[in-house]
Design a protein around this motif. Structure first.
Motif, PDB file in Angstrom:
ATOM      1  N   ASP B 217       0.850  -1.165  -0.157  1.00 17.51           N
ATOM      2  CA  ASP B 217       0.035   0.034   0.078  1.00 17.51           C
ATOM      3  C   ASP B 217       0.930   1.266  -0.100  1.00 17.51           C
ATOM      4  O   ASP B 217       1.617   1.563   0.953  1.00 17.51           O
ATOM      5  N   PHE B 219       0.422   4.247   0.652  1.00 17.84           N
ATOM      6  CA  PHE B 219       0.021   5.103   1.364  1.00 17.84           C
ATOM      7  C   PHE B 219       0.315   4.744   3.024  1.00 17.84           C
ATOM      8  O   PHE B 219       0.382   5.555   3.951  1.00 17.84           O
ATOM      9  N   ALA B 231      -0.708  -4.774   2.519  1.00 19.07           N
ATOM     10  CA  ALA B 231      -0.677  -4.983   1.140  1.00 19.07           C
ATOM     11  C   ALA B 231      -2.325  -4.601   0.538  1.00 19.07           C
ATOM     12  O   ALA B 231      -3.063  -4.558   1.430  1.00 19.07           O
ATOM     13  N   VAL B 232      -2.093  -3.700  -0.714  1.00 23.06           N
ATOM     14  CA  VAL B 232      -3.398  -3.700  -1.395  1.00 23.06           C
ATOM     15  C   VAL B 232      -3.902  -4.553  -2.033  1.00 23.06           C
ATOM     16  O   VAL B 232      -4.915  -4.655  -2.632  1.00 23.06           O
ATOM     17  N   CYS B 233      -2.865  -5.557  -2.475  1.00 24.98           N
ATOM     18  CA  CYS B 233      -3.450  -6.558  -3.531  1.00 24.98           C
ATOM     19  C   CYS B 233      -2.280  -7.795  -3.393  1.00 24.98           C
ATOM     20  O   CYS B 233      -1.255  -7.342  -3.250  1.00 24.98           O
ATOM     21  N   GLN B 234      -2.735  -8.746  -3.655  1.00 23.30           N
ATOM     22  CA  GLN B 234      -1.660  -9.984  -3.490  1.00 23.30           C
ATOM     23  C   GLN B 234      -1.844 -10.830  -4.741  1.00 23.30           C
ATOM     24  O   GLN B 234      -2.797 -10.661  -5.459  1.00 23.30           O
ATOM     25  N   LEU B 235      -0.487 -11.043  -5.320  1.00 24.21           N
ATOM     26  CA  LEU B 235      -0.641 -11.670  -6.341  1.00 24.21           C
ATOM     27  C   LEU B 235       0.162 -13.138  -6.404  1.00 24.21           C
ATOM     28  O   LEU B 235       0.959 -13.141  -5.346  1.00 24.21           O
ATOM     29  N   GLY B 321      -6.155   5.558  -3.610  1.00 22.71           N
ATOM     30  CA  GLY B 321      -6.307   4.313  -2.943  1.00 22.71           C
ATOM     31  C   GLY B 321      -6.850   3.465  -3.562  1.00 22.71           C
ATOM     32  O   GLY B 321      -6.735   2.210  -3.379  1.00 22.71           O
ATOM     33  N   VAL B 323      -7.684   0.622  -6.381  1.00 20.64           N
ATOM     34  CA  VAL B 323      -6.786  -0.389  -7.291  1.00 20.64           C
ATOM     35  C   VAL B 323      -7.461  -0.965  -8.247  1.00 20.64           C
ATOM     36  O   VAL B 323      -8.575  -0.996  -8.310  1.00 20.64           O
ATOM     37  N   GLU B 324      -6.675  -0.747  -9.403  1.00 27.13           N
ATOM     38  CA  GLU B 324      -7.186  -1.429 -10.639  1.00 27.13           C
ATOM     39  C   GLU B 324      -6.076  -2.694 -10.882  1.00 27.13           C
ATOM     40  O   GLU B 324      -4.840  -2.165 -10.818  1.00 27.13           O
ATOM     41  N   THR B 325      -6.695  -3.638 -11.607  1.00 26.42           N
ATOM     42  CA  THR B 325      -5.668  -4.486 -12.010  1.00 26.42           C
ATOM     43  C   THR B 325      -6.158  -5.200 -13.217  1.00 26.42           C
ATOM     44  O   THR B 325      -7.105  -4.994 -13.681  1.00 26.42           O
ATOM     45  N   GLN B 327      -5.556  -8.900 -14.991  1.00 26.20           N
ATOM     46  CA  GLN B 327      -4.983 -10.200 -15.075  1.00 26.20           C
ATOM     47  C   GLN B 327      -5.343 -11.004 -16.438  1.00 26.20           C
ATOM     48  O   GLN B 327      -6.595 -11.134 -16.620  1.00 26.20           O
TER      49      GLN B 327
END
Lengths: 415, 330, 74
Positions: B217, B219, B231-235, B321, B323-325, B327
């Motif tokens: 993240d 921020f 984390a804002v996102c996990q991959l 803040g 989130v765009e992903t 995949q």
């Protein structure tokens, strides 16, 4: 996909494999950066994933134009062949070193074909006599090939089988492609063979009582080829190759006849008879050049053919492949074909030949053919849709020369 | 575009580091190119792994030596010292590859990625937290421009005195790819290289599972920016590389806005209206890093479109803040 | 082969070859060459169908690549 800041993080699987097979549209910047990265020392390429499987279908149909009344003996227009083709093909990558391809073609043919031509006493012109009966035939053709990839080379092997009511063919071959200068030059060579068997259907073989009926004949062909493809600059490639083919065995058409005047000048109708061997050489040249200002590629092809029946031919093909926004590709093109006649060809014979070879088949005559075509291709996600149209006309002295319009629709699906 | 010398590491889930059956894990933390780095490798002989680890570390140090602007006798420093003197510097096979990559990055980014923009460092003082003097920046702009650099396969020359070459924009990412490749060549099949947030996969975990990585993240701050961020996102990462560029890792805050450390070579200032952080996954960490950096030099919409064209997976975090992903399955 | 066609073929070939000063193309410069419109056949299935149609209507046979099987159509 957006998620608010305080939502729980979800596990997402990201596949960052970005190398693509050469026949894909590749993002320019990704290609450029990846290639430059791979040129940096010590970076071994990540395991190259196999290409994606592709499945394709094409449906084609064409009808030969009716024979003009003035060209027929009966002075009546006669319909000719209608042909439909369904073609399926698949590319199946197996691993990073091995890939397979299969294809199948199913063809239906119906209609009348030229039987023989005679000299019309009234007009002194050659006229065609068509087979009265309409033939209905289907052909099934299946091929499979495998490729094995080495660091700087590729090995191919292929085999095929074709069957129709009166004709079976079994073929095979192998080849190799060798890469030089980081694939800037590729040399390929190979050989192929075909073993064919012809068992004419009795009812289609219409002869006079005293003529020999062909029941079971064989034919073999053997070929070798060698060629190269050269990347000339970042916008152009040049390809050239030579193919030598030898056909032996029964090379005549058992359904066709010829009119031969005997010693006394009286016209007889006998089976055609072609030599038992035909050796030929083909020389093909191709240029592919891209014009950045126009977002299109020019294709220029030239093929030279010559055989020991004295038939030589030249084929030129020119097309413009235009890329348009929205993943459309439009390709108009023209093809010009010219051939000279076989040494033993004649629309009718005023005297017997010493070598006893006869054929009035228009495909051995002196003629030129011109075709205009355009293809349209559209990419929708994983599917490419294709539509193609071609208008073919031929001109020459033989009255049985044919014109037709070929239409094809189809798609390719990438998994 | 200034070198980021303190990347914040992505978070690598702790539970992965438990031993799998008879596989032993060796983890090595070190500092390279000014950033905290770690290598995690799995093998069956920890002593051998340590030896391999040491060897790769030595090679990375040698790389740093050649292309570091801090070392007076590095190839890079020679080029910078020769700027404007009329004396070209000979290329080595290694330097030619680096220069060619920098050239491609310049071309493909439309000039946004510029290896001569390091001189802006002289105007921007991120440690002190004060905005630069616009006049100083204007004075530096004529020294920036990759198209001014005279180079070919034989030699390279910076025509103006004061021009500087700086490979910091991709040096660390390249080192990650290089390290991963070296580990593989030395027989390591399972592991991950993390050089200050630039990741390169050596191979899947011994249980054939991919690596789980969290995108930090941008921020979330604690007083020391310790690795236990949020984390804002996990991959999941199974091969290739990952790189993150963030505006907020190092920035100068004013009342109105935050000035990040990724600067446009044409203006000398950071881009307006851009993402807070961009994470890209690619077959090579160096490519991922170039793409993520260039994304921060464009407006948010332009960057998104630009990334989508590549077909790669990416994670975008905006100033609010969100989130765009993407995949994309291949 | 008639005299005019022979001259024409030679001219075309010379034009083709003279355009060919070979330049080294680095791998990262090959993005245009990888485009489908630059392939030998943009649509190989369609090219196969067309080749078969011409094979059954004309006397010349073959291309400079692996030969296929025969059929009763020529």
């Amino acid at each position: 996909m957006t998620s608010p800041r305080n939502a729980p993080a979800s596990i997402q699987t990201a596949k960052n494999v970005s190398t693509r097979a050469s026949h894909y549209e590749v993002s320019t910047k990704l290609w450029a950066l990846t290639s430059a990265a791979l040129a940096m020392p010590g970076i071994a390429q990540a395991a190259v994933p196999p290409e994606k499987p592709i499945f394709g279908l094409r449906l084609s149909q064409y009808s030969e134009d009716a024979l003009q009344a003035s060209n027929t003996l009966g002075n009546q227009a006669v319909d000719r062949y209608d042909i439909g083709v369904m073609h399926l093909n698949g590319v199946i990558p197996y691993s990073e070193k091995v890939s397979f391809a299969v294809d199948m073609e199913y063809e239906t043919m119906s209609g009348a074909s030229p039987w023989y031509s005679i000299k019309d006493p009234a007009s002194n012109k050659a006229k065609v006599v068509m087979t009265g009966a309409s033939i209905d035939d289907t052909r099934l053709d299946m091929n499979a090939s495998g490729s094995y990839y080495l660091p700087d080379a590729r090995l191919d092997v292929h085999t095929g089988f074709s069957t129709e009511e009166d004709y079976q063919s079994f073929s095979g071959g192998m080849g190799t492609a060798l890469e030089f200068y980081q694939q800037q030059l590729v040399v390929d060579m190979g050989m192929s063979f075909s073993a064919d068997r012809l068992q004419p259907t009795p009812h289609s073989q219409l002869l006079a009582d005293n003529q020999k009926r062909t029941t079971d004949e064989r034919k073999g062909s053997y070929g070798i080829y060698v060629g190269f493809t050269q990347v000339v600059n970042r916008l152009m490639t040049f390809q050239s190759g030579v193919n030598m083919l030898l056909k032996t065995g029964y090379l005549s058409d058992p359904y066709k006849l010829v009119q031969v005047a005997d010693m006394t000048g009286f016209p007889q109708v006998v089976s055609e008879n072609r030599p038992g061997d035909r050796s030929s050489v083909v020389w093909v040249n191709r240029v592919r050049a891209y014009f950045e200002d126009y977002s299109g590629a020019l294709h220029l092809d030239y093929r030279y053919y010559s055989d020991n029946w004295n038939l030589t031919s030249n084929t030129f093909e020119l097309s413009w492949n235009q890329e348009l926004k929205g993943n459309w590709t439009l390709t108009p093109g023209i093809r010009w074909y010219q051939q000279s006649e076989a040494s033993f060809y004649a629309p009718y014979y005023l005297a017997p030949r010493a070598d006893e070879f006869y054929s009035s088949d228009y495909r051995l005559s002196d003629f030129t053919a011109m075709s205009y075509y355009f293809d349209v291709r559209k990419k929708l996600g994983d599917v490419d849709i294709v539509f193609a149209f071609e208008d073919y006309t031929s001109s020459g002295d033989n009255p049985a020369l044919t014109n037709f319009m070929l239409m094809t629709v189809g798609f390719d699906y990438r998994f | 575009m200034i070198t980021v010398s303190e990347h914040v590491s992505p978070l690598i889930s702790q539970h992965l580091l438990e031993p799998c059956a008879d596989w032993r894990c060796v983890q090595y933390n070190f500092k390279l190119m000014g950033s905290p780095c770690q290598c995690i490798v799995y093998g069956q002989d920890p002593a051998n792994l340590s030896v391999i680890m040491q060897q790769v570390f030595t090679e990375l140090q040698a790389l740093e030596q050649q292309f570091s602007r801090y070392q007076q006798d590095s190839w890079l420093s020679q080029v910078n010292q020769a700027a404007g003197t009329g004396q070209p510097v000979l290329q080595t096979p290694m330097s030619l590859a680096w220069v060619s990559y920098a050239d491609q990055a310049f071309q493909q980014s439309g000039g946004l990625f510029d290896a001569t923009a390091g001189v802006l460092r002289q105007a921007w003082d991120f440690k002190g937290g004060r905005l630069p003097d616009p006049a100083h920046i204007d004075a530096l702009l004529p020294l920036i421009g990759w198209d001014q650099v005279q180079w070919n396969s034989h030699s390279i020359y910076l025509p103006l005195c004061g021009m500087q070459l700086d490979f910091g924009g991709f040096g660390k990412e390249y080192a990650a790819d290089y390290a991963a490749a070296r580990f593989r060549a030395l027989g390591v099949d399972h592991g991950l290289v993390d050089l200050g947030g630039d990741l390169a996969v050596i191979g899947l975990q011994p249980n054939q599972q991919p690596w789980k990585v969290g995108v930090r993240d941008p921020f979330f701050r604690n007083s020391q920016s310790r690795p236990s961020g949020r984390a804002v996102c996990q991959l999941t990462l199974s091969q290739g590389g990952l790189a993150t560029s963030g505006m907020y890792e190092r920035c100068i805050r004013t009342d109105l806005k935050c000035y990040g450390h990724i600067l446009q070579p044409r203006t000398g200032w950071p881009a307006e209206d851009t993402w807070a952080s961009v994470t890209v996954l690619a077959s090579q960490c160096i490519v991922a890093g170039t793409l993520s950096t260039v994304s921060l030099l464009q407006s948010a919409a332009d960057a998104r479109h630009w990334l989508q064209e590549t077909g790669l997976s990416y994670v975008l975090v905006d100033a609010q803040g969100r989130v765009e992903t993407a995949q994309l399955n291949f | 082969m008639t005299q005019p066609s022979r001259v024409l073929s030679c001219c075309v070939l010379i034009a083709m070859i003279s355009g060919c000063t070979v330049v080294e193309v680095k791998p990262w410069q090959r993005n245009i060459l990888a485009k489908p419109v630059m392939a030998g056949n943009a649509d190989s299935a369609l090219a196969g169908i067309r080749d078969h149609v011409f094979f059954s209507k004309e006397g010349a046979t073959g291309t400079a690549s692996a030969g296929g099987g025969g059929c009763g159509c020529n």
